[in-house]
Design a protein around this motif. Sequence first.
Motif, PDB file in Angstrom:
ATOM      1  N   ASP A 113       9.045  -3.487 -10.082  1.00  0.00           N
ATOM      2  CA  ASP A 113       8.345  -3.445 -11.119  1.00  0.00           C
ATOM      3  C   ASP A 113       6.824  -3.862 -10.981  1.00  0.00           C
ATOM      4  N   LEU A 114       6.735  -4.486  -9.712  1.00  0.00           N
ATOM      5  CA  LEU A 114       5.475  -4.946  -9.298  1.00  0.00           C
ATOM      6  C   LEU A 114       4.712  -3.638  -8.061  1.00  0.00           C
ATOM      7  N   LEU A 115       5.443  -3.031  -7.425  1.00  0.00           N
ATOM      8  CA  LEU A 115       5.182  -2.279  -6.396  1.00  0.00           C
ATOM      9  C   LEU A 115       4.080  -1.147  -6.936  1.00  0.00           C
ATOM     10  N   PRO A 116       4.462  -0.453  -7.974  1.00  0.00           N
ATOM     11  CA  PRO A 116       3.434   0.620  -8.495  1.00  0.00           C
ATOM     12  C   PRO A 116       2.429   0.046  -8.836  1.00  0.00           C
ATOM     13  N   ASP A 163      -2.538  -1.810  -4.877  1.00  0.00           N
ATOM     14  CA  ASP A 163      -3.087  -0.855  -3.888  1.00  0.00           C
ATOM     15  C   ASP A 163      -2.802  -1.483  -2.474  1.00  0.00           C
ATOM     16  N   VAL A 164      -2.617  -2.760  -2.322  1.00  0.00           N
ATOM     17  CA  VAL A 164      -2.290  -3.262  -0.958  1.00  0.00           C
ATOM     18  C   VAL A 164      -0.960  -4.058  -1.052  1.00  0.00           C
ATOM     19  N   VAL A 165       0.031  -3.808  -0.267  1.00  0.00           N
ATOM     20  CA  VAL A 165       1.153  -4.430  -0.061  1.00  0.00           C
ATOM     21  C   VAL A 165       1.122  -5.128   1.397  1.00  0.00           C
ATOM     22  N   ALA A 172      11.505  -2.804   2.990  1.00  0.00           N
ATOM     23  CA  ALA A 172      10.630  -1.753   2.614  1.00  0.00           C
ATOM     24  C   ALA A 172      11.308  -0.481   3.159  1.00  0.00           C
ATOM     25  N   GLY A 173      12.169   0.129   2.429  1.00  0.00           N
ATOM     26  CA  GLY A 173      12.788   1.365   2.842  1.00  0.00           C
ATOM     27  C   GLY A 173      12.525   2.464   1.938  1.00  0.00           C
ATOM     28  N   ALA A 174      13.002   3.297   1.921  1.00  0.00           N
ATOM     29  CA  ALA A 174      12.650   4.861   1.213  1.00  0.00           C
ATOM     30  C   ALA A 174      12.484   4.403  -0.325  1.00  0.00           C
ATOM     31  N   GLU A 175      13.216   3.480  -1.069  1.00  0.00           N
ATOM     32  CA  GLU A 175      13.220   3.197  -2.344  1.00  0.00           C
ATOM     33  C   GLU A 175      11.909   2.492  -2.538  1.00  0.00           C
ATOM     34  N   ARG A 227       8.216   3.535  -4.427  1.00  0.00           N
ATOM     35  CA  ARG A 227       7.879   2.887  -5.783  1.00  0.00           C
ATOM     36  C   ARG A 227       6.202   2.443  -5.557  1.00  0.00           C
ATOM     37  N   MET A 228       5.745   2.587  -4.411  1.00  0.00           N
ATOM     38  CA  MET A 228       4.302   2.293  -4.161  1.00  0.00           C
ATOM     39  C   MET A 228       3.404   3.453  -4.560  1.00  0.00           C
TER      40      MET A 228
END
Length: 306
Positions: A181-184, A187-189, A203-206, A210-211
């Motif tokens: 819920d937070l990733l979308p 701006d910077v992770v 930090a895989g495909a899913e 979501r970024m």
Amino acid sequence: MPFPAEEVPGLPDAFDYRHWDGEEEFPADPADCVFYVTPYMKSPEVTLRPVVHMPRLAVLQTLTAGIDHVLGGLDRLAPGVTLCNARGVHDASTAELALALTLASLRGLPGMVRGQDREEWRFGFYEALADKVVLIVGYGAVGEAIEDRLVPFECARVLRVARSGRTTVRGPVHALADLPDLLPGADVVILCTPLTEQTRGLAGAEFLARMKDGALLVNVARGPVVDTGALLAELREGRLRAALDVTDPEPLPAGHPLWHAPHVLITPHVGGSSSAFEPRAKRLLARQLTRFAEGGTLENAVLITE
């Protein structure tokens, strides 16, 4: 220890000290060792080679915050050995690099350096860190140090994620389960989590899908926290950017596609390898060995072998 004893101020006189930093020959019989300080940034094979010969070992002290490089050797240790990490030694240095990677990527510095080499004047408008939403994944000591350094940059918001949720004076720390819920909205992770079975391939495909479009992924954790293949796919599509101090595999071999992927900045795992390392590491060792000599409670105890 990986430092000569005479170079570590404040060591107690209760022990005989031997300097070993991964060389083929041991400086003394490992069977006499009761407190083993592992070499810094050596392979697991080198690091763990002496432990099978250490029946009297009481403490295994790493000089890294992460302990993934020694976990594979714990079954070689007798029960009751205390494993301690170097929490606090690398916080400032790693946080500095996380911020440097973030700023360099947003402001386009790698392209400007290439432009300088070619005598090209690459004027334009570049992104600022100001007004960005930054998500810190792995909000421990390093994560806190990263937020300390983000404060003057006027970010719109800092989001925090750790293994379990809690509340701090700066605001809530979300649990890993909240990441989707937070990733979308970020701006910077920034990844600064330990490498565990829970975070391997986090930090895989899913996760990456979501970024938001154009977001920047910064990894100062461990390479395997990111799925390299999934990241390459996103970089090649031009949807995401990345700044990586760690990679999988590591060291990144010549010819690996990550070297020349678009929109990526790579540094060679130097988050903790700065001028701040030695003095902080030596202060930690002096404190730990003094506590050990006095029968006190050790700092940064992670587990005790069974």
